[in-house]
Design a protein around this motif. Structure first.
Motif, PDB file in Angstrom:
ATOM      1  N   ILE A  11       0.863  -1.174   0.000  1.00  0.00           N
ATOM      2  CA  ILE A  11       0.000   0.000   0.000  1.00  0.00           C
ATOM      3  C   ILE A  11       0.902   1.227   0.000  1.00  0.00           C
ATOM      4  O   ILE A  11       1.796   1.343   0.835  1.00  0.00           O
ATOM      5  N   VAL A  12       0.652   2.154  -0.928  1.00  0.00           N
ATOM      6  CA  VAL A  12       1.454   3.366  -1.021  1.00  0.00           C
ATOM      7  C   VAL A  12       0.543   4.583  -0.831  1.00  0.00           C
ATOM      8  O   VAL A  12      -0.467   4.736  -1.533  1.00  0.00           O
ATOM      9  N   PHE A  13       0.895   5.410   0.150  1.00  0.00           N
ATOM     10  CA  PHE A  13       0.208   6.677   0.372  1.00  0.00           C
ATOM     11  C   PHE A  13       1.021   7.776  -0.291  1.00  0.00           C
ATOM     12  O   PHE A  13       2.246   7.850  -0.117  1.00  0.00           O
ATOM     13  N   SER A  14       0.345   8.655  -1.037  1.00  0.00           N
ATOM     14  CA  SER A  14       1.016   9.741  -1.748  1.00  0.00           C
ATOM     15  C   SER A  14       0.327  11.062  -1.450  1.00  0.00           C
ATOM     16  O   SER A  14      -0.863  11.093  -1.122  1.00  0.00           O
ATOM     17  N   GLY A  15       1.085  12.138  -1.595  1.00  0.00           N
ATOM     18  CA  GLY A  15       0.498  13.455  -1.404  1.00  0.00           C
ATOM     19  C   GLY A  15       1.410  14.368  -0.622  1.00  0.00           C
ATOM     20  O   GLY A  15       2.589  14.050  -0.387  1.00  0.00           O
ATOM     21  N   ASN A  16       0.870  15.493  -0.207  1.00  0.00           N
ATOM     22  CA  ASN A  16       1.641  16.478   0.535  1.00  0.00           C
ATOM     23  C   ASN A  16       0.852  16.952   1.751  1.00  0.00           C
ATOM     24  O   ASN A  16      -0.367  17.119   1.689  1.00  0.00           O
ATOM     25  N   GLY A  17       1.570  17.129   2.845  1.00  0.00           N
ATOM     26  CA  GLY A  17       0.955  17.663   4.045  1.00  0.00           C
ATOM     27  C   GLY A  17       0.458  16.607   5.003  1.00  0.00           C
ATOM     28  O   GLY A  17       0.850  15.440   4.938  1.00  0.00           O
ATOM     29  N   GLU A  18      -0.428  17.038   5.890  1.00  0.00           N
ATOM     30  CA  GLU A  18      -0.926  16.174   6.955  1.00  0.00           C
ATOM     31  C   GLU A  18      -2.032  15.262   6.461  1.00  0.00           C
ATOM     32  O   GLU A  18      -2.805  15.614   5.573  1.00  0.00           O
ATOM     33  N   MET A  19      -2.114  14.073   7.057  1.00  0.00           N
ATOM     34  CA  MET A  19      -3.218  13.171   6.763  1.00  0.00           C
ATOM     35  C   MET A  19      -4.456  13.621   7.520  1.00  0.00           C
ATOM     36  O   MET A  19      -4.371  14.261   8.571  1.00  0.00           O
ATOM     37  N   GLU A  20      -5.618  13.269   6.989  1.00  0.00           N
ATOM     38  CA  GLU A  20      -6.871  13.605   7.639  1.00  0.00           C
ATOM     39  C   GLU A  20      -7.152  12.613   8.756  1.00  0.00           C
ATOM     40  O   GLU A  20      -6.971  11.409   8.596  1.00  0.00           O
ATOM     41  N   GLU A  21      -7.623  13.115   9.889  1.00  0.00           N
ATOM     42  CA  GLU A  21      -7.967  12.261  11.026  1.00  0.00           C
ATOM     43  C   GLU A  21      -9.337  11.639  10.788  1.00  0.00           C
ATOM     44  O   GLU A  21     -10.345  12.332  10.707  1.00  0.00           O
ATOM     45  N   VAL A  22      -9.372  10.313  10.627  1.00  0.00           N
ATOM     46  CA  VAL A  22     -10.634   9.592  10.459  1.00  0.00           C
ATOM     47  C   VAL A  22     -10.576   8.321  11.287  1.00  0.00           C
ATOM     48  O   VAL A  22      -9.506   7.824  11.630  1.00  0.00           O
ATOM     49  N   ALA A  23     -11.742   7.788  11.612  1.00  0.00           N
ATOM     50  CA  ALA A  23     -11.792   6.483  12.255  1.00  0.00           C
ATOM     51  C   ALA A  23     -11.310   5.443  11.267  1.00  0.00           C
ATOM     52  O   ALA A  23     -11.563   5.545  10.057  1.00  0.00           O
ATOM     53  N   PHE A  24     -10.597   4.418  11.768  1.00  0.00           N
ATOM     54  CA  PHE A  24     -10.038   3.422  10.862  1.00  0.00           C
ATOM     55  C   PHE A  24     -11.104   2.812   9.962  1.00  0.00           C
ATOM     56  O   PHE A  24     -10.909   2.626   8.765  1.00  0.00           O
ATOM     57  N   ALA A  25     -12.265   2.493  10.538  1.00  0.00           N
ATOM     58  CA  ALA A  25     -13.317   1.833   9.764  1.00  0.00           C
ATOM     59  C   ALA A  25     -13.820   2.697   8.621  1.00  0.00           C
ATOM     60  O   ALA A  25     -14.369   2.196   7.640  1.00  0.00           O
TER      61      ALA A  25
END
Length: 288
Positions: A11-25
């Motif tokens: 799994i590759v995450f791409s982008g710039n800046g902070e990740m959004e806070e979400v519930a795992f589900a």
């Protein structure tokens, strides 16, 4: 931030800046874990350069990754993001916030230990004397470790730093610590010996919940506050001593200590009601 699952099970995450806070589900990647994609269930988790934070919603505690790759751009890793089921942590050269030593994750300055790798096979570990802070979840779900020495340099531990361990039997504090936070050592079911730190004033809510093998609980003089359920369900406890310094004793602090034979309350600052509310009606004592 976007993500993609590749055929090599990465799994590759791409982008710039902070990740959004979400519930795992609720995370878009939640369906790729735990065999939901059959033979393509991922084994490698990679965050590309440009991402600045890694949140626990990226990694579920039941995910099993062979490795995680963290770029130089990451400046914040939330508690829980370094899951207990990750075998190897890789942090890119040039990252000035975090580092890996002996497959354990530390802040770059060495003052915080974020994660002790549960796959390390040593039975004893002494935290390096550069460490001042133990991160939440740093020593959870240990597989091999039986004893731990915490040096005098450590001045702060977070909530749930050691929660849920089957193997650890002995923990020794060599220095001073004012507070053991909520849930710190809960479910350390094999813990037999705990050397309290000097200068201790507060033991938090369910700090030692379900530590099934602690026989003698002698709380040191100087402790003023013992939280709700602090030593609840310690079913091997035969002796408990509450010190003279104690001014607050939580509800059910010693509830479920069914083998208790000796219970000493040295403090005259606690009411009979406080004491009665702290201890299980199912213990063997007729009086205390």
């Amino acid at each position: 931030i976007t993500w993609k699952l590749y055929s090599n099970k990465e799994i590759v995450f791409s982008g710039n800046g902070e990740m959004e806070e979400v519930a795992f589900a609720d995370g878009p990647w939640s369906n790729v874990v735990n065999g939901r994609y059959g033979e393509f269930t991922p084994t490698v988790l990679t965050f590309e350069e440009g991402i600045t934070s890694i949140l626990d919603s990226c990694v579920h505690p039941e995910d099993y990754f062979d490795e995680i790759n963290i770029p130089a751009s990451v400046t914040y890793i939330s508690p829980g993001a370094l899951a207990d089921s990750i075998k190897k942590y890789n942090i890119a050269e040039g990252n000035t916030s975090y580092k890996v030593e002996d497959n354990n994750v530390y802040s770059y300055d060495g003052k915080t230990i974020l994660k002790y790798n549960v796959y390390n096979t040593a039975e004893h570990f002494t935290i390096p004397d550069t460490v001042e802070h133990i991160y939440s979840g740093a020593f959870c779900f240990l597989k091999y470790l039986k004893s731990l020495t915490i040096p005098e340099s450590v001045k702060k531990i977070d909530e749930a730093s050691f929660i849920t361990n089957n193997t650890i039997q002995k923990i020794v504090f060599e220095g001073e610590l004012e507070k053991i936070p909520d849930y710190s050592f809960g479910y350390c079911v094999s813990l037999k010996e705990f050397i309290f730190p000097e200068g201790l004033k507060s033991i938090g809510k369910q700090a030692f919940y379900c530590c099934l093998c602690l026989e003698d609980i002698v709380i040191p003089e100087g402790v003023e506050y013992i939280g709700d359920g602090a030593f609840e369900e310690n079913c091997s406890a035969r002796k408990i001593v509450v010190p003279e310094s104690c001014i607050s004793l939580g509800t059910a602090a010693f509830d479920g200590c069914v083998l208790l034979e000796e219970f000493y309350v040295l403090s005259d600052k606690l009411s009979v009601e406080d004491i009665n509310n702290s201890i299980s009606k199912y213990n063997k004592l007729d009086n205390y």
